[in-house]
Design a protein around this motif. Structure first.
Motif, short mmCIF file in Angstrom:
data_model
loop_
_atom_site.label_atom_id
_atom_site.label_comp_id
_atom_site.label_asym_id
_atom_site.label_seq_id
_atom_site.Cartn_x
_atom_site.Cartn_y
_atom_site.Cartn_z
N ARG A 71 0.66 -1.52 -0.05
CA ARG A 71 0.53 -0.28 0.59
C ARG A 71 0.54 0.79 0.15
NH1 ARG A 71 -4.76 -1.05 4.71
NH2 ARG A 71 -5.74 -3.14 3.14
N LYS A 72 2.13 1.63 1.00
CA LYS A 72 2.75 2.76 1.13
C LYS A 72 4.07 2.84 -0.36
CE LYS A 72 1.09 4.01 5.25
NZ LYS A 72 0.44 5.74 5.06
N ILE A 73 4.19 1.82 -0.63
CA ILE A 73 5.62 1.47 -1.50
C ILE A 73 4.75 1.75 -2.89
CG2 ILE A 73 8.09 0.97 -2.07
CD1 ILE A 73 8.05 0.95 1.11
N GLY A 74 4.88 0.37 -3.32
CA GLY A 74 3.99 -0.37 -4.45
C GLY A 74 4.44 -2.02 -4.37
N LYS A 75 3.94 -1.66 -6.10
CA LYS A 75 3.71 -3.43 -6.57
C LYS A 75 5.60 -3.99 -6.63
CE LYS A 75 -0.19 -2.71 -9.39
NZ LYS A 75 -1.17 -3.19 -11.08
N PHE A 76 6.30 -2.98 -7.32
CA PHE A 76 7.43 -3.81 -7.83
C PHE A 76 8.26 -4.70 -6.09
CE2 PHE A 76 12.71 -3.49 -7.34
CZ PHE A 76 12.17 -3.76 -8.41
N PHE A 77 7.91 -3.23 -5.04
CA PHE A 77 8.75 -4.18 -3.54
C PHE A 77 7.61 -4.82 -3.26
CE2 PHE A 77 8.14 -2.82 0.90
CZ PHE A 77 9.35 -3.39 1.31
#
Length: 287
Positions: A71-77
């Motif tokens: 939720r906070k950093i994104g899909k790749f992370f």
């Protein structure tokens, strides 16, 4: 595609190195490195059952943390960290089953374990991923605490787990060894993450500033900025060249400047981050 494959290989290698240091030096000596694996180690020790291994517990603890990271950093992370966590968890159980545990002094184990896990996590962080657990919490906190190195953030989060370790094992030495491991691992982590991002800023005062600037632009492919200056004693106007080069170009820069103008005045300074053409671009998720 090649870049993505390279990143995934780095995640696997870094996660395996982290697991190796944990199973060889830390877990056998009751030394905690914090994070999800550290909490899993304590639960596994207290439960004392085969099916609640460190690897299994690490996965269970990571589930809510991965939701937070997504939720906070994104899909790749999320997906790259999922690979890191999976590799770490599998390697925990594999290394525990096949590797002979070296008999070393606990303090030596704390130092060497700290170096190995710090290097492993650092390699994973270089790709923009994590191994899960406290790493995810630290990455989310880094979005707010932009000026604090990631290693120090992890150190602050993990110290409480180190203190609890002494109570669980009934020996305060375990806490002290765990703190030593955390300090060493977080120091190594910062070195790995930030040492690859260093450049050099050069200030050059030369009467042949046009020739020097042209040589830097053509031979080093670096931009040059001309600054107006004035000599203190002579009060004559001077042109100061400002340029940034990567560390591997440093020797070439010095030789180039002194070849064009042996009497040039050259000042070199460390630059931890240089953003712009020829260097890294700004990313709010970077460490």
């Amino acid at each position: 595609m090649k870049r993505k494959i390279g990143q995934f290989l780095m995640i696997v290698v870094g996660s395996a190195v982290f697991s190796l240091g944990f199973e060889l030096f830390l877990d056998p000596n009751g030394i905690n490195c914090g994070g999800a694996s550290g909490v899993a180690m304590l639960i596994s020790y207290v439960a004392n059952t085969k099916w609640l291994s460190v690897g299994v517990l690490t996965v269970l603890i990571n589930i809510p943390l991965f939701i937070l990271g997504y939720r906070k950093i994104g899909k790749f992370f999320f997906f790259s960290s999922l690979l890191g966590m999976a590799t770490t968890s599998v390697c925990f159980d594999i290394f525990k089953a096949i590797l002979p545990v070296p008999k070393v002094d606990p303090f030596v184990a704390a130092i060497f374990g700290g170096v190995i896990i710090g290097a492993g996590i650092g390699v994973v962080f270089l790709t923009g991923a994590s191994t899960g657990g406290g790493d995810i919490v630290a990455r989310v906190m880094k979005l707010r605490l932009r000026n604090l190195p990631i290693g120090r953030l992890l150190l602050c989060l993990d110290l409480s787990i180190a203190v609890i370790t002494g109570f669980v094992y009934g020996d305060f030495n375990n806490t002290l060894y765990s703190i030593a491991t955390l300090v060493v691992s977080c120091t190594v982590l910062d070195k790995v993450v930030y040492s690859f991002d260093y450049a050099k800023v050069a200030l050059i005062v030369s009467d042949k500033h046009e020739q020097v600037a042209e040589a830097i632009a053509v031979k080093l492919d670096r931009g040059v900025t001309l600054l107006d200056g004035e000599g203190y004693y002579s009060h004559t106007e001077k042109t100061v060249l400002l340029t940034a080069v990567k560390k591997r170009q440093l020797a070439q820069l010095k030789e180039l400047v002194m070849t064009v103008d042996p009497s040039a005045f050259l000042i070199l300074q460390d630059a931890q981050q240089v953003l712009g053409d020829g260097f890294k671009t700004y990313d709010r998720y970077s460490l």
